[in-house]
Design an enzyme around this catalytic site. Structure first.
Site, PDB file in Angstrom:
ATOM      1  N   LYS A   1       0.314  -1.358  -0.424  1.00  0.00           N
ATOM      2  CA  LYS A   1      -0.106  -0.097   0.362  1.00  0.00           C
ATOM      3  C   LYS A   1       0.618   1.419   0.087  1.00  0.00           C
ATOM      4  O   LYS A   1       1.923   1.261   1.047  1.00  0.00           O
ATOM      5  CB  LYS A   1      -1.189   0.021   1.413  1.00  0.00           C
ATOM      6  CG  LYS A   1      -1.766   1.023   1.704  1.00  0.00           C
ATOM      7  CD  LYS A   1      -2.408   0.726   2.299  1.00  0.00           C
ATOM      8  CE  LYS A   1      -3.526   1.951   3.035  1.00  0.00           C
ATOM      9  NZ  LYS A   1      -4.473   1.965   4.193  1.00  0.00           N
ATOM     10  N   SER A  28      -9.329   1.486   4.060  1.00  0.00           N
ATOM     11  CA  SER A  28      -8.179   1.825   2.556  1.00  0.00           C
ATOM     12  C   SER A  28      -7.574   1.212   1.770  1.00  0.00           C
ATOM     13  O   SER A  28      -6.777   1.879   1.046  1.00  0.00           O
ATOM     14  CB  SER A  28      -7.280   3.128   3.822  1.00  0.00           C
ATOM     15  OG  SER A  28      -6.833   2.601   5.017  1.00  0.00           O
ATOM     16  N   SER A  59      -9.381  -1.339   7.744  1.00  0.00           N
ATOM     17  CA  SER A  59      -8.583  -1.642   5.832  1.00  0.00           C
ATOM     18  C   SER A  59      -8.220  -2.301   5.633  1.00  0.00           C
ATOM     19  O   SER A  59      -7.692  -2.189   4.309  1.00  0.00           O
ATOM     20  CB  SER A  59      -7.811   0.332   6.398  1.00  0.00           C
ATOM     21  OG  SER A  59      -8.640   1.656   6.528  1.00  0.00           O
TER      22      SER A  59
END
Length: 469
Positions: free
Chosen positions: A80, A155, A179
């Site tokens: 990420k 996220s 997330s």
């Protein structure tokens, strides 16, 4: 051969590389080909690591030379874009950090590399990792590979989409309230949010506050979560939350000394839940009972007294606003997207409400401590609905109208309390979308939930754990 490789899990790829049945270069090329084929439609990736193929060639040379190989030797992984990667852009989903090039890897990335993993790419996220959809001004919106009109979540939505689409076998995401688990549920993969502090947050924004933040693995099999967690956990001497030296019992699959006790819960305490999702949780409960566990419906009074999402909001707004203010100081309004503007515009929590929320958080921890004095695992849903259409902010769930924040109702209690949780697919909606369940363990009991998740995976009738774009 290429199609076969991209949908094998990381554990199997490592085995094939170790036994010289396939080379790291072949594995890397297969994933690069898959990225070229599907990434334009999914938009899961932000930056390709330009050293990935060179690293694969070096890994191949190590195999041929008979050198000692790590457990992930030659296996690509993605990260990420809020997690620092040395020499590879880490831009946090914001024009404010456009072109940012870290000099050091985050601890989690360094540990994956030490195990032999090869960084393939950085994945998309919402601005500052801060919403349940992965969309931002810098790299745009990620799409769900099961249905491109739907979100892969946030996220860590770019990460979940990349793994579900076969562009990556394994990755790292972060989890503040939902997330890694929410995106896993929306794309039908698996993820682990370990006990808070088990995996250091060093090298991940924000440095402070981070008492609710986690970093964790995302993959397509439970054994990959176990393998990744074995590499990731443990103190690093920099993250003060990560001081626990309790060893991880890697003996997943070992027979317990007594039947495990599992409680399952959908409502009340988490907000409304779609009947299709509830039915999948019940099906998972029945499956665990069929495996010889003692399974029964439960209620947790602490969740009914203090709605965890409300507690989180009252605590976190006050804690997070300074980090947003520091990051955005002196920046133009056109450099800020939805969540930065929203966060900076929220009113401060009053001191009385903040103290009340702190006490509520303690009551929630006490409530779970009482629960885990009687049970080994809690089974619940991850999300109250399957993956939703892009941009929807109001939902009617089981007859009740709620806003989008309510999608975090069953995940945020684990961030407040620090409990570990696994998201894994166990069903399919009437529209053909994945439905995941969540397995929650007591503090430091990752081995227990990995064991139970592995058993549940073995009896699952769901086999399509990737989207065939």
């Amino acid at each position: 051969m290429s199609n076969e490789l991209i949908f094998k899990d990381a554990t199997r790829l490592a085995e094939l590389i170790r036994t010289r049945e396939v080379s790291p270069v072949e594995v890397m090329q297969a994933h690069l080909d898959r990225i070229a084929a599907v990434e334009p439609r999914v938009n899961a990736l932000v930056t390709l690591a330009d050293t990935a193929m060179d690293a694969a060639k070096a890994a191949e040379a190590d195999v041929l030379a008979g050198r000692e190989l790590g457990p992930l030797h030659g296996v690509p992984f993605t990260v990420k874009d809020s997690i620092d990667t040395a020499g590879v852009l880490t831009q946090r989903g914001s024009p404010i950090f456009k072109g940012r090039l870290p000099e050091q890897d985050a601890t989690s990335v360094a540990r994956m590399k030490k195990a032999g993993g090869i960084l393939l790419a950085k994945t998309n996220l919402p601005e500052f990792s801060y919403w349940i959809e992965s969309d931002n001004l810098l790299s745009g919106r990620s799409n769900n590979p099961w249905d491109l009109t739907r979100t892969p979540g946030g996220s860590s939505g770019g990460e979940s989409a990349a793994i579900a689409a076969g562009m990556s076998p394994l990755g790292l995401g972060t989890d503040l309230a939902i997330s890694v688990r929410g995106p896993a549920a929306q794309t039908g993969i698996v993820s682990l949010k370990a006990t808070h502090g088990r995996i250091p947050m060093t090298g991940i924004w924000p440095r402070a506050p981070r008492r609710f933040w986690h970093v964790g693995p995302m993959a397509r099999s439970i054994r990959d979560l176990k393998l990744a967690f074995e590499q990731l956990y443990g103190p690093d001497g920099q993250d003060a939350f990560s001081t626990m030296t309790v060893p991880f019992d890697a003996g997943i699959g070992s027979a317990p000394v007594r039947p495990l006790r599992v409680g399952w819960l959908v409502e009340p305490g988490f907000g409304p839940v779609d009947p299709e999702v509830s039915a999948v949780v019940k099906s998972a409960a029945d499956a665990l009972a069929g495996l010889g566990m003692v399974v029964e419906p439960v209620r947790i009074p602490a969740l009914e007294r203090d709605f965890a999402l409300d507690v989180f909001n009252r605590l976190h707004v006050m804690e997070m606003k300074p980090a947003f203010a520091e990051a955005t100081a002196g920046r133009r309004p056109d450099e800020l997207y939805k969540m930065a503007k929203t966060m900076l515009g929220l009113p401060d929590t009053s001191m009385a409400d903040y103290i009340d929320a702190e006490q509520a958080a303690e009551r929630l921890r006490d409530g779970f401590a009482e629960y885990f004095s009687k049970y080994d695992v809690l089974l619940t849903h991850v999300l109250p609905i399957p993956a939703h259409k892009h941009g929807v902010e109001q939902f009617v769930i089981n007859g009740q109208s709620v806003d989008a924040t309510y999608l975090q109702g069953a995940t945020v209690p684990l961030n407040i309390t620090g409990l570990p949780g696994i998201a894994m697919r166990f069903g399919t909606s009437s529209e053909g979308l994945p439905i995941n369940v969540q397995l929650v363990g007591s503090w430091l009991a990752e081995s227990t939930i990995l064991h139970v998740a592995g058993l549940l995976e073995s009896v699952s009738t769901v086999r399509d754990l990737h989207a065939s774009l």
